[in-house]
Design an enzyme around this catalytic site. Structure first.
Site, short mmCIF file in Angstrom:
data_model
loop_
_atom_site.label_atom_id
_atom_site.label_comp_id
_atom_site.label_asym_id
_atom_site.label_seq_id
_atom_site.Cartn_x
_atom_site.Cartn_y
_atom_site.Cartn_z
N HIS A 13 3.79 -40.30 50.89
CA HIS A 13 3.14 -39.35 49.25
C HIS A 13 1.61 -38.43 49.88
O HIS A 13 1.65 -37.67 49.78
CB HIS A 13 3.26 -40.81 48.55
CG HIS A 13 3.48 -39.94 46.66
ND1 HIS A 13 3.23 -40.46 46.04
CD2 HIS A 13 3.12 -38.66 46.51
CE1 HIS A 13 3.39 -39.83 44.40
NE2 HIS A 13 3.52 -38.67 45.50
N HIS A 31 3.65 -45.12 50.16
CA HIS A 31 2.75 -44.86 49.88
C HIS A 31 1.42 -43.77 50.61
O HIS A 31 1.13 -42.29 49.86
CB HIS A 31 1.52 -45.88 49.34
CG HIS A 31 1.23 -46.62 48.32
ND1 HIS A 31 1.66 -45.97 46.96
CD2 HIS A 31 1.48 -47.14 47.91
CE1 HIS A 31 2.34 -46.39 46.19
NE2 HIS A 31 1.79 -47.75 46.34
N HIS A 88 5.80 -50.38 52.48
CA HIS A 88 5.56 -50.73 50.95
C HIS A 88 4.23 -49.02 51.37
O HIS A 88 4.19 -48.17 50.45
CB HIS A 88 5.56 -51.44 50.29
CG HIS A 88 4.97 -50.95 48.92
ND1 HIS A 88 5.23 -51.32 47.96
CD2 HIS A 88 3.92 -50.69 48.64
CE1 HIS A 88 5.09 -50.76 46.98
NE2 HIS A 88 3.45 -50.70 47.32
N GLU A 89 3.45 -50.24 52.10
CA GLU A 89 2.24 -48.95 51.99
C GLU A 89 2.27 -47.88 52.80
O GLU A 89 1.71 -47.30 52.63
CB GLU A 89 1.14 -50.06 52.29
CG GLU A 89 0.63 -51.24 51.99
CD GLU A 89 0.24 -50.28 50.18
OE1 GLU A 89 0.07 -49.82 50.15
OE2 GLU A 89 0.97 -51.63 49.58
#
Length: 715
Positions: free
Chosen positions: A510, A507, A503-504
């Site tokens: 991104h 990010h 999940h991290e």
């Protein structure tokens, strides 16, 4: 609570200049010199706590000069001499603040937290001095009005977005208020910055305050050897005998999952869920004050509630739309969640539980039920999720999807020995040429000076240097709190921890892939309810057989994860999915309640009663007196998710719809990945997210793929 991105929200401002500022940089202050480090990353080893205040004071002076240069420019206001100049006016200050606030979350101390409180009003006042500067706003408005009159002719997309965001940012920050109202705005934002900092500090202090020390092996019943080893290491590090358990996730979660001692599970549960709820670090008066200040701020700016104010700048756009989403999902998932809870209650009764299933029983019996039903639990999968292999898998996936490669470079300065620095390279699929794309830090393990949870942040955004015209690469950081290695075994992650780091990392991708001319628009600088799409979509690969087959192997034997085990992981994807959804909806509904008040809360407000009234329809387990999650709800009272926690569910709708394309075309399909990179990751906030999503998916998002993913009937 799901892991979340951690943003540095800099309320930069100061009404007066402090004594001691001069026209030349303070001698020997590394924050005020060029960073002659690899790739210009912060020189962490050289920075002392006492360097921050004089550097920030000096850079505020420089920032004022930069703003003055814009407002006293005798030329007519243009996009370049006003909007672009303003975008880069605070770049030197932002560089230092990014270091300070990132470390205040990941490697803080009492002295650093005290300094943060001292700096807060100075920075808030400085920000207000910019946003409430009438001459500056006149120039910004002049450029904006001219552009609107000419239908933004001559401006490319990112320029149009920057201009619109800049103008609307001034309006949302009080530029149209009367002089008296502006003074009130200053007071409100100044106190808000202090109170949110105090909230975070109280949560960390309350978390660190509790320890459960056990010295009798009988008290360890049910705990796997790996958990015992970690607790023994924790005790040894603290200079204590036996085994030590804390409220940090790597200690708390496995204890609640495996401990056969119901009385100790209850003790841990009550401690965790009453953090900062009364006592020395009581956050109840703090969160009530924050809620009231936010309401006053919204009213001052012409909005009925803070939620109305906040959602104007979100993808959802309105309170009604957010509540409609939360209500629709709750109506469709609550009956399923109730059935799931009833099933676990029945199973627990067969296992000998007398009376109702309590919250401190939930993790214990759901894990036992999963093991009995699917022949699968975390201790069975941990040996196949050695941290180093998980990291390799993460990097491999980024290579397969986006052509990225990672090279650890120990010469890059770090802020703690546990931090790993990487060079990130991008390979052009057409030519095969590689170029440096970003610098990535990963900080895996808990420590006393680190906030709980997991987050991604940036020390530097990507942008085009206005002087050289060169693209500046981003410096991104992933911060986690995972199970530490012990003397007998490496760090072996639970399946949930594996999901968390992916999940991290989403990010992080991104932030690393994002490109653009202006730092305020690149990477994760997007609307709050869009930012979780790149992170949550990455979680999908963790339970895909085709992906797990490539890397999941036993840390001792090196044997691949058995096909039957992978099948079981895939089979459990929907296990308690409705319950998990309702739990997240509970947080989102609570958030909306705190930020939808229309009259100020009484200073003696019963926080627990307010919380229960707001979330009653989401309740699936008994309420426990003496507990309350609002006082430790850092996302909304300390972080940037106020009136925005719903965005996790909003983003789940987006990611389920988006991942359906990967499933349709192949989870490693180059064309789909290239489209996701081009339309979602690269543009950052340079365009409205709905436009970007439709460019990728070809349609507006629907809740149906998410409900199907959870196994919830839509009929």
């Amino acid at each position: 609570m799901q892991p979340t991105i951690k943003t540095i929200v800099t309320l930069m401002s100061a009404t007066t200049l402090l004594a001691g500022c001069t026209d030349t940089p303070e001698t020997g202050n590394p924050l005020l010199t060029e960073w002659n480090t690899p790739y210009g990353v912060p020189p962490f080893e050289q920075i002392r706590l006492e360097d921050y205040r004089p550097a920030i004071e000096r850079l505020i002076v420089d920032g004022r000069r930069a703003i003055n240069d814009i407002t006293t420019n005798t030329d007519s206001a243009t996009f370049d001499n006003t909007i672009v100049a303003l975008e880069f006016a605070q770049q030197p200050l932002d560089r230092v603040l990014n270091v300070f606030y990132n470390l205040n979350s990941a490697e803080t101390s009492d002295s650093m937290q005290a300094l943060a409180m001292e700096l807060s009003p100075m920075l808030t006042d400085f920000s207000n001095d910019i946003m409430l500067n009438e001459r500056l706003f006149e120039r910004v408005k002049s450029v904006y009005d001219q552009a609107v009159a000419n239908d933004f002719h001559g401006l490319v997309t990112e320029q149009r977005t920057l201009l619109t965001d800049t103008y609307e940012g001034f309006v949302r920050s009080g530029a149209n208020l009367t002089p008296e109202q502006k003074e009130e705005y200053r007071a409100l934002t100044g106190e808000l910055s202090q109170q949110t900092l105090r909230f975070e500090q109280n949560v960390l202090a309350a978390t660190n305050d509790f320890q459960l020390q056990l010295t009798d092996t009988a008290d360890l019943a049910g705990l796997p050897e790996s958990v015992r080893e970690s607790a023994a290491a924790e005790a040894q590090a603290a200079g204590k005998e036996g085994w030590l358990f804390t409220l940090h996730a790597p200690s708390y979660v496995p204890f609640m999952t495996y401990s056969e001692r119901r009385d100790l599970r209850e003790k841990m549960y009550r401690a965790y869920n009453s953090r900062a709820f009364g006592g020395e670090h009581d956050n109840c008066p703090v969160l009530v004050r924050i809620s009231n200040l936010r309401l006053q701020l919204a009213n001052l700016l012409g909005y009925k509630t803070y939620a109305d104010y906040a959602l104007v700048d979100r993808m959802a756009g309105s309170v009604d739309r957010v509540n409609a989403l939360l209500d629709e999902l709750l109506i469709k998932t609550k009956p399923c969640a109730d059935k799931e809870v009833a099933g676990i209650q029945a199973y627990a009764a067969k296992e000998g539980l007398q009376g109702p299933l309590m919250p401190w029983d939930w993790s214990y019996y759901t894990e036992k039920y999963k093991a009995a039903t699917y022949d699968l639990d975390d201790e069975m999968t941990r040996p196949y999720f050695q941290l180093e292999r998980v990291q390799e898998a993460m990097f491999m996936l980024a290579g397969k999807l986006y052509g990225l490669s990672f090279k650890e470079n120990p010469a890059i300065p770090v802020y703690h020995p546990d931090v790993h620095p990487f060079e990130v390279y991008d390979t052009d699929p057409a030519t095969g040429d590689s170029s440096l794309q970003a610098i990535l830090y990963i900080d895996y393990f808990p420590r006393a000076g680190k906030q709980g949870g997991a987050w991604m942040t940036s020390f530097r955004q990507s942008y085009v240097d206005p002087e050289s015209g060169e693209q500046v690469i981003p410096v991104v950081s992933l911060v986690c709190n995972f199970t530490k290695p012990t003397g007998n075994r490496p760090s072996l992650l639970s399946f949930n921890e594996v999901t968390t780091i992916f999940h991290e990392f989403g990010h992080g991708l991104h932030g690393m892939i994002g490109r653009g001319s202006y730092p305020s628009q690149t990477g994760t600088n997007v609307r709050r309810d869009f930012v979780e799409l790149p992170s949550q979509i990455m979680e999908n690969w963790v339970s895909e057989k085709e992906f797990l087959d490539l890397w999941a192997a036993h840390y001792q034997s090196g044997e691949k994860m058995p096909a039957e085990m992978i099948d079981k992981i895939v089979a459990t994807k929907r296990y308690l999915a409705a319950y998990s959804c309702v739990r997240q909806l509970q947080f989102g509904i609570s958030d909306m309640a705190w930020h939808s008040i229309t009259t100020p809360l009484d200073t003696l407000c019963d926080v627990a009663a307010f919380e229960r009234a707001a979330t009653r329809r989401t309740q699936v387990l008994p309420v426990v007196n003496g507990t309350c999650f609002a006082p430790s709800f850092s996302h909304i009272f300390g972080g940037g998710y106020a009136a925005g926690y719903y965005s996790y569910k909003w983003a789940e709708v987006l990611e389920a719809d988006a991942f359906a394309l990967f499933k349709q075309n192949g989870i490693f399909d180059p064309a789909t990945a290239r489209s996701f990179r081009e339309h979602i990751l690269t543009p950052g906030g340079s365009q409205h997210p709905m436009i970007l999503f439709k460019q990728f998916a070809g349609h507006e998002p629907s809740v149906e793929p998410l409900l199907e993913k959870m196994g919830v009937s839509t009929r």
